[in-house]
Design a protein around this motif. Structure first.
Motif, PDB file in Angstrom:
ATOM      1  N   PHE A  57     -29.337  -8.887  -9.294  1.00  0.00           N
ATOM      2  CA  PHE A  57     -29.401  -8.132  -8.051  1.00  0.00           C
ATOM      3  C   PHE A  57     -28.196  -7.196  -7.942  1.00  0.00           C
ATOM      4  CE2 PHE A  57     -28.314  -7.592  -3.536  1.00  0.00           C
ATOM      5  CZ  PHE A  57     -29.473  -6.981  -3.092  1.00  0.00           C
ATOM      6  N   ALA A  58     -27.019  -7.707  -8.223  1.00  0.00           N
ATOM      7  CA  ALA A  58     -25.801  -6.889  -8.164  1.00  0.00           C
ATOM      8  C   ALA A  58     -25.875  -5.724  -9.147  1.00  0.00           C
ATOM      9  CB  ALA A  58     -24.574  -7.751  -8.450  1.00  0.00           C
ATOM     10  N   THR A  59     -26.388  -5.982 -10.326  1.00  0.00           N
ATOM     11  CA  THR A  59     -26.542  -4.925 -11.329  1.00  0.00           C
ATOM     12  C   THR A  59     -27.524  -3.859 -10.848  1.00  0.00           C
ATOM     13  OG1 THR A  59     -26.040  -6.462 -13.107  1.00  0.00           O
ATOM     14  CG2 THR A  59     -27.216  -4.449 -13.719  1.00  0.00           C
ATOM     15  N   TYR A  60     -28.628  -4.305 -10.270  1.00  0.00           N
ATOM     16  CA  TYR A  60     -29.632  -3.367  -9.742  1.00  0.00           C
ATOM     17  C   TYR A  60     -29.015  -2.486  -8.654  1.00  0.00           C
ATOM     18  CZ  TYR A  60     -33.412  -1.516  -6.967  1.00  0.00           C
ATOM     19  OH  TYR A  60     -34.221  -0.666  -6.268  1.00  0.00           O
ATOM     20  N   VAL A  61     -28.315  -3.094  -7.708  1.00  0.00           N
ATOM     21  CA  VAL A  61     -27.717  -2.340  -6.610  1.00  0.00           C
ATOM     22  C   VAL A  61     -26.725  -1.307  -7.140  1.00  0.00           C
ATOM     23  CG1 VAL A  61     -26.189  -2.504  -4.594  1.00  0.00           C
ATOM     24  CG2 VAL A  61     -28.100  -4.108  -4.855  1.00  0.00           C
ATOM     25  N   ALA A  98     -26.644   0.093 -10.061  1.00  0.00           N
ATOM     26  CA  ALA A  98     -27.329   1.127 -10.850  1.00  0.00           C
ATOM     27  C   ALA A  98     -28.138   2.087  -9.988  1.00  0.00           C
ATOM     28  CB  ALA A  98     -28.247   0.461 -11.883  1.00  0.00           C
ATOM     29  N   ARG A  99     -28.683   1.637  -8.873  1.00  0.00           N
ATOM     30  CA  ARG A  99     -29.627   2.448  -8.105  1.00  0.00           C
ATOM     31  C   ARG A  99     -29.092   2.986  -6.785  1.00  0.00           C
ATOM     32  NH1 ARG A  99     -32.380   5.085 -10.113  1.00  0.00           N
ATOM     33  NH2 ARG A  99     -33.983   5.084  -8.526  1.00  0.00           N
ATOM     34  N   GLN A 100     -27.908   2.538  -6.357  1.00  0.00           N
ATOM     35  CA  GLN A 100     -27.452   2.877  -5.021  1.00  0.00           C
ATOM     36  C   GLN A 100     -27.284   4.383  -4.782  1.00  0.00           C
ATOM     37  OE1 GLN A 100     -23.780   0.897  -4.185  1.00  0.00           O
ATOM     38  NE2 GLN A 100     -22.761   1.692  -6.001  1.00  0.00           N
ATOM     39  N   HIS A 101     -26.833   5.136  -5.759  1.00  0.00           N
ATOM     40  CA  HIS A 101     -26.602   6.566  -5.529  1.00  0.00           C
ATOM     41  C   HIS A 101     -27.913   7.337  -5.376  1.00  0.00           C
ATOM     42  CE1 HIS A 101     -22.358   6.049  -5.991  1.00  0.00           C
ATOM     43  NE2 HIS A 101     -22.532   5.445  -7.153  1.00  0.00           N
ATOM     44  N   ALA A 102     -28.870   7.073  -6.228  1.00  0.00           N
ATOM     45  CA  ALA A 102     -30.166   7.761  -6.114  1.00  0.00           C
ATOM     46  C   ALA A 102     -30.874   7.377  -4.818  1.00  0.00           C
ATOM     47  CB  ALA A 102     -31.050   7.425  -7.317  1.00  0.00           C
ATOM     48  N   LEU A 103     -30.804   6.113  -4.460  1.00  0.00           N
ATOM     49  CA  LEU A 103     -31.453   5.665  -3.227  1.00  0.00           C
ATOM     50  C   LEU A 103     -30.734   6.197  -1.991  1.00  0.00           C
ATOM     51  CD1 LEU A 103     -32.280   2.035  -4.363  1.00  0.00           C
ATOM     52  CD2 LEU A 103     -33.931   3.873  -3.932  1.00  0.00           C
ATOM     53  N   LEU A 104     -29.412   6.332  -2.061  1.00  0.00           N
ATOM     54  CA  LEU A 104     -28.667   6.903  -0.947  1.00  0.00           C
ATOM     55  C   LEU A 104     -29.040   8.374  -0.754  1.00  0.00           C
ATOM     56  CD1 LEU A 104     -26.571   6.629   1.278  1.00  0.00           C
ATOM     57  CD2 LEU A 104     -24.807   7.162  -0.426  1.00  0.00           C
ATOM     58  N   ARG A 105     -29.220   9.085  -1.846  1.00  0.00           N
ATOM     59  CA  ARG A 105     -29.627  10.495  -1.755  1.00  0.00           C
ATOM     60  C   ARG A 105     -30.988  10.608  -1.073  1.00  0.00           C
ATOM     61  NH1 ARG A 105     -29.550  13.556  -7.233  1.00  0.00           N
ATOM     62  NH2 ARG A 105     -30.615  11.623  -7.671  1.00  0.00           N
ATOM     63  N   ALA A 106     -31.918   9.749  -1.436  1.00  0.00           N
ATOM     64  CA  ALA A 106     -33.248   9.759  -0.812  1.00  0.00           C
ATOM     65  C   ALA A 106     -33.131   9.414   0.678  1.00  0.00           C
ATOM     66  CB  ALA A 106     -34.175   8.781  -1.523  1.00  0.00           C
ATOM     67  N   ALA A 107     -32.310   8.432   1.012  1.00  0.00           N
ATOM     68  CA  ALA A 107     -32.123   8.049   2.414  1.00  0.00           C
ATOM     69  C   ALA A 107     -31.532   9.203   3.212  1.00  0.00           C
ATOM     70  CB  ALA A 107     -31.231   6.813   2.507  1.00  0.00           C
ATOM     71  N   LEU A 155     -33.302 -10.691   0.339  1.00  0.00           N
ATOM     72  CA  LEU A 155     -34.100 -11.811   0.834  1.00  0.00           C
ATOM     73  C   LEU A 155     -35.367 -12.033   0.009  1.00  0.00           C
ATOM     74  CD1 LEU A 155     -33.810 -11.166   4.675  1.00  0.00           C
ATOM     75  CD2 LEU A 155     -32.610 -12.904   3.326  1.00  0.00           C
ATOM     76  N   HIS A 156     -35.870 -10.964  -0.610  1.00  0.00           N
ATOM     77  CA  HIS A 156     -37.113 -11.039  -1.374  1.00  0.00           C
ATOM     78  C   HIS A 156     -36.900 -10.833  -2.871  1.00  0.00           C
ATOM     79  CE1 HIS A 156     -38.418 -10.034   2.728  1.00  0.00           C
ATOM     80  NE2 HIS A 156     -39.433 -10.833   2.446  1.00  0.00           N
ATOM     81  N   TRP A 157     -35.653 -10.867  -3.315  1.00  0.00           N
ATOM     82  CA  TRP A 157     -35.324 -10.535  -4.695  1.00  0.00           C
ATOM     83  C   TRP A 157     -36.096 -11.375  -5.704  1.00  0.00           C
ATOM     84  CZ3 TRP A 157     -33.893  -6.666  -7.356  1.00  0.00           C
ATOM     85  CH2 TRP A 157     -33.427  -6.812  -8.655  1.00  0.00           C
ATOM     86  N   ASP A 158     -36.246 -12.641  -5.459  1.00  0.00           N
ATOM     87  CA  ASP A 158     -36.921 -13.505  -6.431  1.00  0.00           C
ATOM     88  C   ASP A 158     -38.370 -13.082  -6.669  1.00  0.00           C
ATOM     89  OD1 ASP A 158     -34.655 -15.025  -6.836  1.00  0.00           O
ATOM     90  OD2 ASP A 158     -35.194 -16.495  -5.295  1.00  0.00           O
ATOM     91  N   THR A 159     -39.028 -12.540  -5.669  1.00  0.00           N
ATOM     92  CA  THR A 159     -40.423 -12.122  -5.847  1.00  0.00           C
ATOM     93  C   THR A 159     -40.548 -10.665  -6.275  1.00  0.00           C
ATOM     94  OG1 THR A 159     -40.603 -11.631  -3.487  1.00  0.00           O
ATOM     95  CG2 THR A 159     -41.333 -13.806  -4.211  1.00  0.00           C
ATOM     96  N   VAL A 160     -39.563  -9.833  -5.942  1.00  0.00           N
ATOM     97  CA  VAL A 160     -39.647  -8.394  -6.214  1.00  0.00           C
ATOM     98  C   VAL A 160     -39.011  -8.011  -7.545  1.00  0.00           C
ATOM     99  CG1 VAL A 160     -38.959  -6.128  -5.330  1.00  0.00           C
ATOM    100  CG2 VAL A 160     -39.687  -7.898  -3.746  1.00  0.00           C
ATOM    101  N   HIS A 172     -39.166  -8.655 -10.666  1.00  0.00           N
ATOM    102  CA  HIS A 172     -39.945  -8.368 -11.867  1.00  0.00           C
ATOM    103  C   HIS A 172     -41.031  -7.330 -11.618  1.00  0.00           C
ATOM    104  CE1 HIS A 172     -37.808 -11.486 -13.938  1.00  0.00           C
ATOM    105  NE2 HIS A 172     -38.156 -12.383 -13.008  1.00  0.00           N
ATOM    106  N   GLY A 173     -41.163  -6.900 -10.390  1.00  0.00           N
ATOM    107  CA  GLY A 173     -42.141  -5.873 -10.045  1.00  0.00           C
ATOM    108  C   GLY A 173     -41.489  -4.504 -10.008  1.00  0.00           C
ATOM    109  N   HIS A 174     -41.487  -3.919  -8.823  1.00  0.00           N
ATOM    110  CA  HIS A 174     -40.936  -2.578  -8.635  1.00  0.00           C
ATOM    111  C   HIS A 174     -39.962  -2.596  -7.462  1.00  0.00           C
ATOM    112  CE1 HIS A 174     -43.786  -0.955 -11.477  1.00  0.00           C
ATOM    113  NE2 HIS A 174     -44.728  -1.645 -10.865  1.00  0.00           N
ATOM    114  N   PRO A 175     -38.721  -3.015  -7.698  1.00  0.00           N
ATOM    115  CA  PRO A 175     -37.771  -3.088  -6.581  1.00  0.00           C
ATOM    116  C   PRO A 175     -37.482  -1.732  -5.944  1.00  0.00           C
ATOM    117  CG  PRO A 175     -36.683  -3.652  -8.667  1.00  0.00           C
ATOM    118  CD  PRO A 175     -38.141  -3.516  -8.943  1.00  0.00           C
ATOM    119  N   ASP A 176     -37.519  -0.650  -6.722  1.00  0.00           N
ATOM    120  CA  ASP A 176     -37.307   0.678  -6.136  1.00  0.00           C
ATOM    121  C   ASP A 176     -38.370   0.979  -5.089  1.00  0.00           C
ATOM    122  OD1 ASP A 176     -35.026   1.276  -7.531  1.00  0.00           O
ATOM    123  OD2 ASP A 176     -35.870   2.978  -8.616  1.00  0.00           O
TER     124      ASP A 176
END
Length: 169
Positions: free
Chosen positions: A8-12, A14-23, A46-51, A53-57
């Motif tokens: 989860f920490a790695t995902y955040v 890696a993706r925080q800048h692109a997602l912040l730009r979209a926000a 809260l939903h990391w365990d289910t999301v 392996h899918g599409h967290p973005d």
């Protein structure tokens, strides 16, 4: 309190800048965009365990766009200013002025219209994908896109029909 999942920490990170730009593009305010993204990451945690392996973005973006529109529905306050703030331009960047004008025009749209334009043209999503993310019909996406583009073209007429680089339906 359980420890943070390293994935989860790695995902955040890696993706925080692109997602912040979209926000930011959706809400037009840096601080509000940061808050939206933080809330979305909290919900994702809260939903990391289910999301994971899918599409967290997709999960995060759906939260961002829906929360941005929901916040507008709750407040519906228009913020008027007497004068626009001074903007300094870089002499060697000919696109800065057009970008500033476009940002000002986007700021005058409703949050739903901004969200539709960001999803359709910044993220290059289809009408069906956009409708799913926002929880509205494809017809609503089409009408909101048409209305938003028409409004932006009125506010920044010299951008004209080349505003998005493609035609909308």
């Amino acid at each position: 309190m359980r420890p943070m999942d390293p994935d989860f920490a790695t995902y955040v990170r890696a993706r925080q800048h692109a997602l912040l730009r979209a926000a930011y593009l959706v809400c037009g305010d840096v601080h509000r965009a940061e808050d939206l993204l933080q809330q979305a990451f909290e919900k994702l945690a809260l939903h990391w365990d289910t999301v994971r392996h899918g599409h967290p973005d997709a999960f995060v973006r759906r939260i961002l766009y829906r929360d941005a529109v929901s916040a507008w529905r709750r407040t519906r306050r228009e913020q008027l200013t007497v004068a626009l703030p001074e903007v300094s331009y870089a002499a060697d960047d000919v696109h800065v002025e057009a970008r500033v004008e476009l940002e000002r025009a986007l700021a005058r749209l409703t949050p739903k219209q901004r969200a539709v334009l960001v999803l359709r043209f910044f993220e290059d999503r289809s009408e069906a994908d956009t409708a799913e993310v926002l929880g509205v019909s494809v017809g609503t996406v089409k009408s909101q896109t048409h209305t938003a583009l028409q409004r932006v073209r009125e506010l920044v007429p010299h951008l004209g029909p080349t505003l998005t680089g493609r035609e909308t339906s």
